[in-house]
Design an enzyme around this catalytic site. Sequence first.
Site, PDB file in Angstrom:
ATOM      1  N   LYS A 247      10.976  61.912 116.815  1.00  0.00           N
ATOM      2  CA  LYS A 247      12.403  61.960 116.489  1.00  0.00           C
ATOM      3  C   LYS A 247      12.520  62.197 114.991  1.00  0.00           C
ATOM      4  O   LYS A 247      11.547  62.131 114.268  1.00  0.00           O
ATOM      5  CB  LYS A 247      13.109  60.646 116.873  1.00  0.00           C
ATOM      6  CG  LYS A 247      12.407  59.406 116.329  1.00  0.00           C
ATOM      7  CD  LYS A 247      12.980  58.105 116.893  1.00  0.00           C
ATOM      8  CE  LYS A 247      12.615  57.893 118.348  1.00  0.00           C
ATOM      9  NZ  LYS A 247      13.802  57.508 119.125  1.00  0.00           N
ATOM     10  N   ARG A 248      13.709  62.467 114.501  1.00  0.00           N
ATOM     11  CA  ARG A 248      13.885  62.657 113.065  1.00  0.00           C
ATOM     12  C   ARG A 248      13.433  61.407 112.333  1.00  0.00           C
ATOM     13  O   ARG A 248      13.528  60.292 112.847  1.00  0.00           O
ATOM     14  CB  ARG A 248      15.354  62.962 112.757  1.00  0.00           C
ATOM     15  CG  ARG A 248      15.809  64.347 113.159  1.00  0.00           C
ATOM     16  CD  ARG A 248      15.127  65.420 112.370  1.00  0.00           C
ATOM     17  NE  ARG A 248      15.448  65.352 110.960  1.00  0.00           N
ATOM     18  CZ  ARG A 248      16.285  66.202 110.330  1.00  0.00           C
ATOM     19  NH1 ARG A 248      16.899  67.161 111.026  1.00  0.00           N
ATOM     20  NH2 ARG A 248      16.517  66.114 109.045  1.00  0.00           N
TER      21      ARG A 248
ATOM     22  N   LYS B 122      15.646  54.426 112.523  1.00  0.00           N
ATOM     23  CA  LYS B 122      14.814  54.667 113.720  1.00  0.00           C
ATOM     24  C   LYS B 122      13.492  53.885 113.625  1.00  0.00           C
ATOM     25  O   LYS B 122      12.741  53.800 114.562  1.00  0.00           O
ATOM     26  CB  LYS B 122      14.599  56.164 113.877  1.00  0.00           C
ATOM     27  CG  LYS B 122      15.881  56.937 114.190  1.00  0.00           C
ATOM     28  CD  LYS B 122      15.633  58.439 114.212  1.00  0.00           C
ATOM     29  CE  LYS B 122      16.912  59.239 114.402  1.00  0.00           C
ATOM     30  NZ  LYS B 122      17.408  59.264 115.786  1.00  0.00           N
TER      31      LYS B 122
ATOM     32  N   THR C 268      18.372  60.539 122.980  1.00  0.00           N
ATOM     33  CA  THR C 268      18.187  61.372 124.177  1.00  0.00           C
ATOM     34  C   THR C 268      16.703  61.594 124.436  1.00  0.00           C
ATOM     35  O   THR C 268      16.283  61.808 125.568  1.00  0.00           O
ATOM     36  CB  THR C 268      18.913  62.729 124.002  1.00  0.00           C
ATOM     37  OG1 THR C 268      18.616  63.240 122.701  1.00  0.00           O
ATOM     38  CG2 THR C 268      20.404  62.593 124.177  1.00  0.00           C
TER      39      THR C 268
ATOM     40  N   LYS D 117      14.309  61.701 128.013  1.00  0.00           N
ATOM     41  CA  LYS D 117      13.316  62.732 128.356  1.00  0.00           C
ATOM     42  C   LYS D 117      11.954  62.082 128.646  1.00  0.00           C
ATOM     43  O   LYS D 117      11.274  62.444 129.614  1.00  0.00           O
ATOM     44  CB  LYS D 117      13.193  63.726 127.187  1.00  0.00           C
ATOM     45  CG  LYS D 117      14.455  64.529 126.939  1.00  0.00           C
ATOM     46  CD  LYS D 117      14.533  65.140 125.550  1.00  0.00           C
ATOM     47  CE  LYS D 117      15.915  65.746 125.302  1.00  0.00           C
ATOM     48  NZ  LYS D 117      16.183  66.034 123.867  1.00  0.00           N
TER      49      LYS D 117
ATOM     50  N   HIS E  66      29.287  60.597 117.358  1.00  0.00           N
ATOM     51  CA  HIS E  66      27.846  60.477 117.625  1.00  0.00           C
ATOM     52  C   HIS E  66      27.156  59.433 116.754  1.00  0.00           C
ATOM     53  O   HIS E  66      25.941  59.229 116.870  1.00  0.00           O
ATOM     54  CB  HIS E  66      27.161  61.819 117.412  1.00  0.00           C
ATOM     55  CG  HIS E  66      27.505  62.864 118.423  1.00  0.00           C
ATOM     56  ND1 HIS E  66      26.800  63.053 119.593  1.00  0.00           N
ATOM     57  CD2 HIS E  66      28.492  63.777 118.451  1.00  0.00           C
ATOM     58  CE1 HIS E  66      27.331  64.041 120.276  1.00  0.00           C
ATOM     59  NE2 HIS E  66      28.362  64.498 119.619  1.00  0.00           N
TER      60      HIS E  66
HETATM   61  N1  LIG Z   1      24.608  62.830 114.266  1.00  0.00           N
HETATM   62  N2  LIG Z   1      24.295  62.255 115.123  1.00  0.00           N
HETATM   63  N3  LIG Z   1      24.042  61.634 115.967  1.00  0.00           N
HETATM   64  C1  LIG Z   1      23.021  61.564 116.944  1.00  0.00           C
HETATM   65  C2  LIG Z   1      21.735  62.284 116.494  1.00  0.00           C
HETATM   66  N4  LIG Z   1      21.234  61.808 115.300  1.00  0.00           N
HETATM   67  O1  LIG Z   1      21.916  63.631 116.390  1.00  0.00           O
HETATM   68  O2  LIG Z   1      23.558  62.216 118.104  1.00  0.00           O
HETATM   69  C3  LIG Z   1      22.778  62.069 119.272  1.00  0.00           C
HETATM   70  C4  LIG Z   1      23.496  62.791 120.393  1.00  0.00           C
HETATM   71  O3  LIG Z   1      24.637  62.126 120.757  1.00  0.00           O
HETATM   72  C5  LIG Z   1      22.541  60.600 119.627  1.00  0.00           C
HETATM   73  O4  LIG Z   1      21.720  60.523 120.744  1.00  0.00           O
HETATM   74  C6  LIG Z   1      21.902  59.885 118.446  1.00  0.00           C
HETATM   75  O5  LIG Z   1      21.814  58.526 118.756  1.00  0.00           O
HETATM   76  C7  LIG Z   1      22.777  60.089 117.196  1.00  0.00           C
HETATM   77  O6  LIG Z   1      22.185  59.507 116.060  1.00  0.00           O
END
Ligand SMILES: [N-]=[N+]=N[C@]1([C@H](N)O)O[C@H](CO)[C@@H](O)[C@H](O)[C@H]1O
Length: 832
Positions: free
Chosen positions: A558-559, A564, A666, A670, A367
């Site tokens: 987002k976080r 980001k 993601t 949305k 991820h």
């Molecule tokens: N750990 N991790 N990864 C992430 C997100 N931060 O949770 O997974 C998400 C789910 O795959 C991604 O959409 C995102 O880009 C990626 O940074």
Amino acid sequence: MDARFKSRDIERRSLDVDGLKRSFLEWLVYSVGKDARAATRRDWFHTVALAVRDRVVDRWMDTTRSYYHEDAKRVYYLSLEFLIGRLLTNSLSNLGIVDECRQALDRLGLSMEDVVDAEPDAALGNGGLGRLAACFLDSMASQGLPGYGYGIRYEFGLFEQRFENGWQVEYPEQWLQFGNPWEFARPEVLYPVQFYGRVEEFRDSVGERAYRWVDADRVLAMAYDTPVVGFGGETINTLRLWSARATRDFNFGHFNDGAYMKAVEQKILSENLSRVLYPNDATETGKELRLKQEYFFTSASLQDILRRYLQHHSTFENLPNKAAIQLNDTHPAIGIAELMRLLVDQHALRWDDAWEITRATFAYTNHTLLPEALEAWPVRMIERVLPRHMQIIYEINAKFLNRTKAKAAGDNAKLSRLSLIDERGERRVRMGNLAFLGSHKVNGVSALHTDLMKQTVFADFHEEFPDRINNKTNGITPRRWLKQANPALSELITTRIGEGWISDLSQIAALREKADDVVFREEFRRAKRKNKKRLAAYIARQTGEEVLVDSIFDVQVKRMHEYKRQLLNVLHTIALYNEMRDNPTVSWVPVTKVFAGKAAPSYHMAKLIIKLINDVAKVVNHDPSVHDNLKVVLLPNYNVTAAEIIIPAADLSEQISTAGMEASGTGNMKLALNGALTIGTLDGANVEIREHVGADNIFIFGMTADEVNDLRASGGFNPREVIASNPSLKRALDMISTGAFSPDDRNRYHPIVQALTDGGDHFLVTADFADYCRAQDAAMQLYRDPEEWTRKAILNTANMGWFSSDRTVNEYAGEIWDVHPVKPSHDGEGFR
Ligand SMILES: [N-]=[N+]=N[C@]1([C@H](N)O)O[C@H](CO)[C@@H](O)[C@H](O)[C@H]1O
């Protein structure tokens, strides 16, 4: 078949209004134990949830029975995070009884909204990775796929975020405080999990060398099951979450000696394993308790999977045909060594057979490429906590490197990169390498990310195993993220194209032609405006700020993380603020900047960015010279429920990460599905969103991932030069560094300014600033033309069908898991 008990003998609970109303009263009185006059909102929530659960359990058992009956191949999704949110509306909606429930509550003089709002979020995740797991559960059940989720039942989910004087302060999130009506405790499903101790070598019955793990501490993993209701209520799958229990809750010996704390010490220590979720997103902690959490749930899950398999099979060669285990990032990667231990040490398989079975059963999803997020546990820590596993990892590594040595032709650098052990400095086990080697398939989460995996972190492995890496672009469930979160828009869509889109989002493409329909555009705008009014009310409740509903809602949720680039958005906000102050007579498009997101408690730069946004908001929102033309709000405690209110109201979706650093995203999906136009870089899934919605219907800016790499590699990037050549950027930075937003502490933001200047601006905020402002201006310009804006917004919604997590899980099912839908028989037959 056991004639004594046939489930059809049970009168299944009715789904009509009267039946629901009766159930509500029965549960309130007989289970919650409250009189209707004394019942609180929370009591009614528990009551309604229990009554809805009644209407799920039969089908749940039917589903599970059918999987047994057909000995179906199951997929097991192992994830340390499941960011579920609330379940009441989701369950009612997937059962198709939202209106019936509303009417039943109405007849009891209760408002559905009040009952729904009494449910706490199950915040068992940090961000995208955890929410993706939850969307996958919904899609697997909705697609009739035999999918199980395995994770940890944290007592405390992701912390509650409050702002005190503009600073983030974390509070424990006690979602279980009043009990969780959705779960079933399974005290009989209990597995021992070991830690520490040592490994003893011995000769087995045939004189072969064998190993046993002795003198280890034991903890018990107890299961809690939550039904996962698929759309239509046909398939109900299982989410099994493990809770840690002490083998002995109370040590009377210590108690009698008056050592009361010691008497319960083991209990407390054991239960710490499932106490709290680590609040870091895309950064690893390296903490021993975290490693123990990863092993705890993985071992319990694998023991449970093998128990279920052995009910039908007596040998293991068929395991890969009956179980597909998906590793959600490297967090459960220790599972590869654990399955080897179970097969070799406990079931006496030969090493090579065990390895073949293990590799054919596991698959791994990566991820992130961020170096600080790639887990690498110190060898000495694994040796101490999991001594047998360290042996197994050494053996896996030795066999692999021996096999590879010949081909590598003396390229020792390559061999050391391929090794599971990072020998540089303190020796560490590369969990990504272990996950890759121990899996038959490895996937990235967007096309760009998967390509970058092949070029960077897994380049050597890709060369060794050219067929293993594949792409599975993320998706989102249209049930929660459109049907439930945006009833105004989904009802409009259903009136125009029917409701097929809910279970097959590709059908939403039928809206494309509606983009040129003036009437539909008006109705689309009305739905958006209704959501914006709802968000404006939420903003007022949460921050006290009154925002203009007809301003452009420019949303970044987002976080908080430097990659980001919330900072880029803040710098643009300040530049826009200055422009508006400099040109008060210009008829500006009024803008509402909406931010939300949590920072990991130990991530100081991210927390400073939160403070900066709140400080900028304080100045801008109270500056009469810009009136309502610009408002800045940072909403506290961003979670799934907040996202369901914010996302349907967004006009502009900020997806502005440094190209190459956001694996997918993601939230971008949305927001676009809910009719927001994206302003973003060609990063992660933004690239594929542009391909689907069309380059004219998205605002792309900034460097590509290759350009970022080249610029970094050139070493020639000097942010000070860029700043000097861009007056509005320079002015904005000067205001920050001179305390214009922090008169009480002029140097407060020195670390930020430092990072963007002499610190080298690693995330290239200054480099992309000018082009970002160009894109922002283009968006503002377009917003002046509501018809054209709406046309493009409709085309975004209409072209987001591919980003359904139904498509994603079907790709996994077809290309990785080889699992097929099972149609549950609801006749109650085949009970065992
Ligand atoms: N750990 N991790 N990864 C992430 C997100 N931060 O949770 O997974 C998400 C789910 O795959 C991604 O959409 C995102 O880009 C990626 O940074």
